[in-house]
Design an enzyme around this catalytic site. Structure first.
Site, PDB file in Angstrom:
ATOM      1  CE  LYS A  26     -17.348 -10.989  41.952  1.00  0.00           C
ATOM      2  NZ  LYS A  26     -16.577 -10.199  40.977  1.00  0.00           N
ATOM      3  CG  ASP A  30     -32.183  -8.742  46.600  1.00  0.00           C
ATOM      4  OD1 ASP A  30     -31.223  -9.182  45.940  1.00  0.00           O
ATOM      5  OD2 ASP A  30     -32.504  -9.204  47.717  1.00  0.00           O
ATOM      6  CG  ASP A  86     -25.985  -2.526  41.763  1.00  0.00           C
ATOM      7  OD1 ASP A  86     -26.184  -2.408  42.984  1.00  0.00           O
ATOM      8  OD2 ASP A  86     -24.900  -2.874  41.278  1.00  0.00           O
ATOM      9  CG  ASP A  99     -18.595  -8.833  38.007  1.00  0.00           C
ATOM     10  OD1 ASP A  99     -18.138  -9.858  38.541  1.00  0.00           O
ATOM     11  OD2 ASP A  99     -17.927  -7.793  37.851  1.00  0.00           O
ATOM     12  CB  CYS A 112     -24.185   0.320  40.062  1.00  0.00           C
ATOM     13  SG  CYS A 112     -25.932   0.694  39.841  1.00  0.00           S
ATOM     14  N   PRO A 113     -21.325   0.521  38.467  1.00  0.00           N
ATOM     15  CG  PRO A 113     -19.419   1.778  37.941  1.00  0.00           C
ATOM     16  CD  PRO A 113     -19.858   0.549  38.693  1.00  0.00           C
ATOM     17  N   GLY A 114     -21.901   0.262  35.772  1.00  0.00           N
ATOM     18  CA  GLY A 114     -22.316  -0.023  34.400  1.00  0.00           C
ATOM     19  C   GLY A 114     -21.236  -0.572  33.493  1.00  0.00           C
ATOM     20  N   GLY A 115     -20.165  -1.130  34.060  1.00  0.00           N
ATOM     21  CA  GLY A 115     -19.088  -1.660  33.221  1.00  0.00           C
ATOM     22  C   GLY A 115     -19.546  -2.747  32.272  1.00  0.00           C
ATOM     23  CB  SER A 134     -15.898  -4.432  36.023  1.00  0.00           C
ATOM     24  OG  SER A 134     -16.998  -3.609  35.690  1.00  0.00           O
TER      25      SER A 134
END
Length: 361
Positions: free
Chosen positions: A311, A265, A245, A282, A226-229, A193
């Site tokens: 999305k 949150d 996250d 994202d 997460c995971p941090g892209g 990502s």
């Protein structure tokens, strides 16, 4: 006039032909340039046919790829060429250019649809581009060196037996082959990502905007990190990131000392110092809900700028995006905030579009 000269070609992701056609129709109608989209689902491109002879040229001179959502490339069609003799594909192109009297071009694009079937044409296009470029230069139809300020010539193969010949203007076209910004995956990035945000930063922001916003020491918030892209892209530019996250962040990112991880949150989180330079997001959430959240951050001055993904549903994607964007734009206008907004279905996106809201000084 040949009917082809009354049309344009728009590249798009396969499966997004309906959305691309709907967008082109809306843009054209708003300019009182009337026509209709022609396509087959899965083709990876749309031919938009105008009713009036001069409307295609007007459209292509007024509308830039950068200002659209789904098109990757746009060009004015000069001719649809049927290849009857595969041993001479160059001759029909030269004949068509002589009839069109387009003058000299500065760039040549030999492209193909970004589909499984279209990719079988990649080898043909690469091999064909070299002798075609030589033939064009020999006839002074193409500058001796690439000249990005001149019109570009497009040869778009849809099969080994057919291609569209067209032209585009410098400020209106995508600078990339096939309209695709291809990036290499950084080996230390925690997820693919990361390429979404990298492409957004490189293609949706100007160099001046990028330098001003993503400067060393500036603060950012990454919602749904997460995971941090996406955090990786910001940390690689020496920005301080509040990563929000409930999942786990990559250990390498945490070791940089530039990441403040918050297991909270994203819809309730507020910046630790009251304000950040950039908000990125994202999250896998409904687009209307994300749009309201982004608008709140911007109008309440929790963030100066924002880059976020929306999305997309399976159907009515163009309508869904425009409704969400109008939510953001209405709140910015009500707060008297002047900002530029770019919305793009990037190459590294799948079923989402990326939005960049950059506040004007």
């Amino acid at each position: 006039m040949n009917a082809a000269a009354q049309s344009i070609i728009a590249y798009c992701r396969a499966g997004y032909e309906v959305d691309t056609g709907n967008e082109l129709t809306a843009i054209a109608t708003a300019r009182e340039l009337y026509g209709y989209p022609a396509f087959k689902p899965g083709d990876g491109f749309v031919r938009f046919q105008f009713y009036e002879p001069d409307h295609a040229a007007q459209f292509i001179s007024q509308v830039a790829v950068h200002d659209t959502i789904f098109p990757r490339q746009l060009f004015l069609v000069l001719e649809t060429i049927q290849i009857e003799d595969k041993s001479d594909r160059i001759g029909p192109i030269l004949d068509a250019l002589a009839d069109a009297a387009t003058g000299r071009s500065g760039l040549l694009f030999v492209d193909y649809p970004d589909t499984d079937e279209g990719k079988t044409l990649a080898k043909l296009c690469r091999k064909f581009a070299v002798p075609l470029r030589q033939a064009l230069r020999a006839r002074d139809l193409l500058s001796k060196k690439e000249h990005t300020g001149l019109p570009a010539l497009h040869v778009f193969f849809t099969s080994g037996e057919q291609c569209y010949l067209g032209v585009s203007q410098a400020k209106q076209r995508s600078p990339f082959e096939n309209g695709i910004c291809r990036l290499k995956f950084p080996p230390k990035a925690p997820s693919r990502s990361t390429l979404k945000l990298e492409e957004a930063l490189l293609t949706m922001l100007s160099a001046a905007q990028r330098d001003a916003i993503c400067r060393p020491g500036a603060r950012a918030v990454d919602l749904g990190a997460c995971p941090g892209g996406w955090t990786y892209q910001l940390v690689s530019r020496d920005m301080h990131v509040e990563a929000v996250d409930n999942g786990k962040m990559a250990d390498d990112l945490m070791a940089t000392g530039l990441v403040d991880y918050r297991a909270e949150d994203g819809f309730k989180y507020r910046p630790q110092m009251g304000h950040v330079e950039l908000l990125v997001c994202d999250m896998i959430e409904k687009p209307d809900r994300v749009a309201v959240l982004m608008a709140n951050w911007l109008t309440r001055n929790w963030a100066t700028h924002a880059i976020f993904n929306l999305k997309l549903p399976m159907k009515r994607r163009y309508e869904t995006v425009t409704a969400a964007i109008e939510t953001v734009r209405a709140q910015l206008n009500a707060a008297n905030i002047k900002a530029s907004m770019v919305i793009r279905h990037l190459y590294h996106n799948r079923d989402e579009v990326t939005v960049a809201v950059i506040r004007e000084k």
